[in-house]
Design an enzyme around this catalytic site. Structure first.
Site, PDB file in Angstrom:
ATOM      1  CG  HIS A 218      -1.739  -1.142   1.475  1.00 24.73           C
ATOM      2  ND1 HIS A 218      -2.859  -1.446   0.724  1.00 24.73           N
ATOM      3  CD2 HIS A 218      -1.650  -2.126   2.415  1.00 24.73           C
ATOM      4  CE1 HIS A 218      -3.412  -2.546   1.188  1.00 24.73           C
ATOM      5  NE2 HIS A 218      -2.709  -2.985   2.200  1.00 24.73           N
TER       6      HIS A 218
HETATM    7  O1  RIB Z   1      -5.241  -0.042   4.683  1.00 20.28           O
HETATM    8  C1  RIB Z   1      -3.849  -0.033   4.485  1.00 20.28           C
HETATM    9  C2  RIB Z   1      -3.204   1.035   5.312  1.00 20.28           C
HETATM   10  O2  RIB Z   1      -3.437   0.777   6.689  1.00 20.28           O
HETATM   11  C3  RIB Z   1      -1.663   1.062   5.159  1.00 20.28           C
HETATM   12  O3  RIB Z   1      -1.205   2.375   5.364  1.00 20.28           O
HETATM   13  C4  RIB Z   1      -1.206   0.178   6.268  1.00 20.28           C
HETATM   14  O4  RIB Z   1       0.111   0.492   6.712  1.00 20.28           O
HETATM   15  C5  RIB Z   1      -2.195   0.525   7.348  1.00 20.28           C
HETATM   16  O5  RIB Z   1      -1.748   1.732   7.972  1.00 20.28           O
END
Ligand code: RIB
Ligand code: CA
Length: 311
Positions: free
Chosen positions: A241
């Site tokens: 992500h």
């Molecule tokens: O949903 C994914 C996000 O939530 C990413 O930033 C992961 O590190 C968590 O913080």
């Protein structure tokens, strides 16, 4: 001239890779790392950020601790994804570099006031509590921000923490509402795009094969981090992500999306934290975000591998 950025983060294995990518990229000047409660409590996110900086051989990086809970709600964490430490997957020694004394929110305000207007980009890859608190305390900094490139939200992919909400938005929906409504040029990396940046076996083994400590550490983190998404989605690896935000700054052509309206649900218990993205432009609500929907995954991982190899 390197682009000045501040990463706001809750490490988290994917946050760690985003920080490494930024530290390995001379196109970026990382003014500071501001930590917030999210994946794990603040004490651990502030510790993990320093672990990552020392792993990268960059102990001079300034790391600040910020808000330890959302604006108006109880903290929800994600140890089920990231493990108890937040960086499960490889045992790394405690950091020796010091945390900055200044509160992260004060650092954000002071830096945005001191740097020339329009020259600092914020990269929030965590719940938006620090950013929203800075906006509430010092609204004069809002027009001084060059751009916000954040990881959060979802439309076609809907929720990863509830049926309708993505984690970063869900943890502090009131903070997200403030940030999405502030009028700052905003680029959003939702699950719609991050779920296309999967750490397949071949990609993980390429990290593991890199010389030195950093590549193998990234591989160990993704070995751990991927089990949640593989079990839940049956995907061929974990979505990386947070590094999507930094990769966008380095090679925006890897990504595509639309300028649309995105609103945040803060009232309904059923859909709390939902990012209501008007992807099909069926409302007359004004566009407030560049909402990214696609990525050249091969190009993304080639960039990541090339840069991590430099550390
Ligand atoms: O949903 C994914 C996000 O939530 C990413 O930033 C992961 O590190 C968590 O913080
Ligand atoms: Ca994160």
């Amino acid at each position: 001239m390197a682009r000045k950025i501040i990463i706001d983060t809750d490490p988290g294995q994917d946050d760690a890779v985003a920080i490494l990518l930024a530290l390995a990229s001379p196109e970026l000047e990382l003014l500071g790392i501001t930590c917030v409660a999210g994946n794990v409590p603040l004490e651990l996110t502030a510790k993990n950020a320093r672990i990552v900086c020392e792993l990268a051989g960059r102990p001079e990086t300034r790391v600040f601790a910020g808000c330890d809970r959302p604006l108006r709600r109880k903290l929800v964490t994600a140890e089920h994804v990231h493990g108890k430490t937040g960086l499960d997957g490889i045992a790394l020694s405690d950091p020796t570099m010091k945390l900055q004394d200044q509160h992260a929110v004060d650092f954000l305000i002071e830096t945005l006031r001191a740097e020339p207007a329009g020259t600092v980009t914020l990269c929030p890859i965590a719940p938006l509590t620090n950013i929203a608190t800075a906006f509430e305390r010092a609204p004069d900094i809002i027009p001084r921000i060059q751009e916000i490139v954040l990881m959060g939200g979802a439309y076609f992919e809907v929720g990863n923490i509830t049926p309708t909400a993505e984690f970063n938005i869900y943890v502090d929906p009131e903070a997200a509402k403030i940030v999405f409504g502030a009028g700052v040029p905003l680029t959003v990396m939702p699950l719609d795009v991050t779920h296309k940046a999967l750490t397949t076996r071949a990609r993980v083994e390429a990290f593991r094969a890199l010389p030195g400590r950093v590549g193998p550490a990234v591989a160990s983190w993704t070995d751990f981090f991927e089990r949640f998404d593989k079990e839940k989605y049956g995907s061929d690896g974990a979505p990386l992500h947070d590094p999507c935000t930094i990769a966008y700054l380095l090679q925006p052509e890897l990504f595509s999306g639309r300028e649309i309206n995105v609103e945040i649900e803060t009232v309904s218990d059923l859909t709390l934290g939902m990012s209501v993205a008007d992807w099909w432009r069926v409302t007359d609500r004004p566009a407030n975000a560049r909402f990214i929907g696609d990525v050249d995954a091969e190009g993304f991982f080639a960039l990541l591998l090339d840069r991590i190899a430099r550390l």
